[in-house]
Design a protein around this motif. Structure first.
Motif, PDB file in Angstrom:
ATOM      1  N   THR A  27       0.841  -1.203   0.000  1.00 56.98           N
ATOM      2  CA  THR A  27       0.000   0.000   0.000  1.00 56.98           C
ATOM      3  C   THR A  27       0.871   1.246   0.000  1.00 56.98           C
ATOM      4  O   THR A  27       0.569   2.241   0.664  1.00 56.98           O
ATOM      5  N   LEU A  28       1.954   1.215  -0.735  1.00 55.91           N
ATOM      6  CA  LEU A  28       2.948   2.290  -0.738  1.00 55.91           C
ATOM      7  C   LEU A  28       2.350   3.591  -1.248  1.00 55.91           C
ATOM      8  O   LEU A  28       1.738   3.641  -2.317  1.00 55.91           O
ATOM      9  N   THR A  29       2.549   4.675  -0.509  1.00 56.71           N
ATOM     10  CA  THR A  29       2.099   5.997  -0.933  1.00 56.71           C
ATOM     11  C   THR A  29       3.233   6.730  -1.638  1.00 56.71           C
ATOM     12  O   THR A  29       4.411   6.351  -1.546  1.00 56.71           O
ATOM     13  N   ASP A  30       2.897   7.811  -2.314  1.00 61.54           N
ATOM     14  CA  ASP A  30       3.921   8.605  -2.993  1.00 61.54           C
ATOM     15  C   ASP A  30       4.908   9.204  -1.998  1.00 61.54           C
ATOM     16  O   ASP A  30       6.122   9.247  -2.263  1.00 61.54           O
ATOM     17  N   ASP A  31       4.414   9.670  -0.856  1.00 65.26           N
ATOM     18  CA  ASP A  31       5.318  10.235   0.151  1.00 65.26           C
ATOM     19  C   ASP A  31       6.266   9.177   0.691  1.00 65.26           C
ATOM     20  O   ASP A  31       7.460   9.452   0.917  1.00 65.26           O
ATOM     21  N   GLN A  32       5.761   7.957   0.903  1.00 66.45           N
ATOM     22  CA  GLN A  32       6.627   6.880   1.389  1.00 66.45           C
ATOM     23  C   GLN A  32       7.666   6.501   0.341  1.00 66.45           C
ATOM     24  O   GLN A  32       8.832   6.242   0.674  1.00 66.45           O
ATOM     25  N   PHE A  33       7.257   6.467  -0.915  1.00 68.76           N
ATOM     26  CA  PHE A  33       8.228   6.186  -1.977  1.00 68.76           C
ATOM     27  C   PHE A  33       9.312   7.250  -2.008  1.00 68.76           C
ATOM     28  O   PHE A  33      10.503   6.941  -2.132  1.00 68.76           O
ATOM     29  N   ASP A  34       8.929   8.527  -1.908  1.00 63.57           N
ATOM     30  CA  ASP A  34       9.915   9.608  -1.919  1.00 63.57           C
ATOM     31  C   ASP A  34      10.903   9.462  -0.770  1.00 63.57           C
ATOM     32  O   ASP A  34      12.106   9.727  -0.926  1.00 63.57           O
ATOM     33  N   ARG A  37      13.316   6.564  -1.657  1.00 61.78           N
ATOM     34  CA  ARG A  37      14.272   6.987  -2.689  1.00 61.78           C
ATOM     35  C   ARG A  37      15.316   7.938  -2.107  1.00 61.78           C
ATOM     36  O   ARG A  37      16.515   7.824  -2.403  1.00 61.78           O
ATOM     37  N   ASP A  61       5.713  -3.576  -8.966  1.00 61.34           N
ATOM     38  CA  ASP A  61       5.269  -2.178  -9.050  1.00 61.34           C
ATOM     39  C   ASP A  61       6.225  -1.249  -8.312  1.00 61.34           C
ATOM     40  O   ASP A  61       6.483  -0.122  -8.763  1.00 61.34           O
ATOM     41  N   PHE A  62       6.748  -1.719  -7.179  1.00 61.04           N
ATOM     42  CA  PHE A  62       7.717  -0.908  -6.440  1.00 61.04           C
ATOM     43  C   PHE A  62       8.959  -0.664  -7.282  1.00 61.04           C
ATOM     44  O   PHE A  62       9.443   0.468  -7.402  1.00 61.04           O
ATOM     45  N   ARG A  65       8.664   1.932 -10.092  1.00 58.41           N
ATOM     46  CA  ARG A  65       8.702   3.348  -9.724  1.00 58.41           C
ATOM     47  C   ARG A  65      10.098   3.938  -9.982  1.00 58.41           C
ATOM     48  O   ARG A  65      10.248   5.148 -10.138  1.00 58.41           O
TER      49      ARG A  65
END
Length: 287
Positions: A27-34, A37, A61-62, A65
């Protein structure tokens, strides 16, 4: 109103590595991905605990990104998701030598994401080195020398070369601008600007220096953990100190072309009868 717990970050060693808790990759969010990274760029390798329920599609999917996900040409793949390589110690997946993944390609991968599922009760750790710190720790004269050299990276399958590439010995990270040493024991054959004796001696010194404990971190896996590392600035080593099964799934994010200083010298031309560079026979890399 339900409160959301912010992810926690713990550094693994003084050299590299950050452990991040409180994130579910399903359930990765954009903020968590940022955040992931950013920490990957800062610390070269990140560890995500508690991903026992990670689905193959969420794993893919991860990785997507970060870029295009590779279909590996040599290793066994998950039948339902061919983007995922199956890592299984019972099938010979033990590579206890320091290396960077697939440097024999013109565009080596930028990152790998490994999800370990089955682990022995003891052992089976993985180690990483910070190749930026390695380069920065060399003396100024040696940095000046290696900044002007390239290296040949090769792999053999059977008796034939299946891939060969020439890369700068020191590459520049496209996002951070940091310089890192970019040679490894498994795939770096020789430095073409030097004689064979000189190349062998310099590479052996660089290999040994980069494997110093002051440049490393060591991760003790738990079932379901995920590790992601930046292949542009790290080497890794799977510690072979176990007998029970160790199995996981890995995806690889396709890369860019390594860049650095142009070579300052032409390729060395050996005199008649002089020792030439060996045809190194390599095992197919794994993890």
């Amino acid at each position: 109103m339900t409160s959301v717990t912010a992810p926690e970050i713990r550094l693994v060693s003084g050299a590299l590595g950050a452990e991040i808790s409180g994130i579910d990759l399903n359930t990765l969010t954009d903020d968590q991905f940022d955040l992931i990274r950013d920490r990957l760029l800062r610390h070269q390798v990140v560890f995500l605990r508690g991903q026992e329920n990670l689905t193959p599609q969420a794993h893919i999917d991860f990785g997507r990104r970060f870029g295009e996900v590779e279909l590996h040409p040599y290793l066994p793949r998950l039948e339902s998701h061919p983007e995922i390589v199956v890592i299984d110690s019972e099938e010979g997946a033990k590579v206890d030598v320091w290396h960077t993944d697939m440097t024999f390609h013109e565009s080596p991968p930028i990152a790998s994401v490994l999800h370990l599922i089955d682990l022995p009760p003891n052992g089976g750790d993985t180690m990483w080195t910070n190749q930026c710190l390695v380069y920065e720790s060399l003396s100024a004269p040696l940095r000046d020398l290696v900044d002007g050299l390239t290296a040949i990276h090769t792999i053999r399958v059977g008796t034939e070369f299946s891939s060969r590439a020439e890369h700068p010995v020191v590459r520049v990270h496209p996002d951070t601008g940091r310089r890192s040493l970019y040679v490894n024991r498994l795939f770096t054959s020789h430095i073409p600007q030097l004689s064979r004796n000189e190349s062998d001696a310099l590479l052996e010194y660089l290999f040994r220096f980069s494997e110093g404990p002051q440049f490393t971190c060591r991760f003790r896996w738990q079932p379901g953990d995920v590790a992601m590392w930046d292949n542009r600035v790290t080497q890794h080593y799977a510690v072979n100190d176990y007998r029970e099964r160790r199995r996981g799934q890995r995806i690889t994010v396709l890369g860019d072309v390594p860049t650095g200083n142009p070579p300052r010298w032409e390729h060395y031309e050996p005199a008649p009868g002089e020792r030439y560079w060996p045809d190194r026979v390599n095992a197919v890399e794994d993890y």
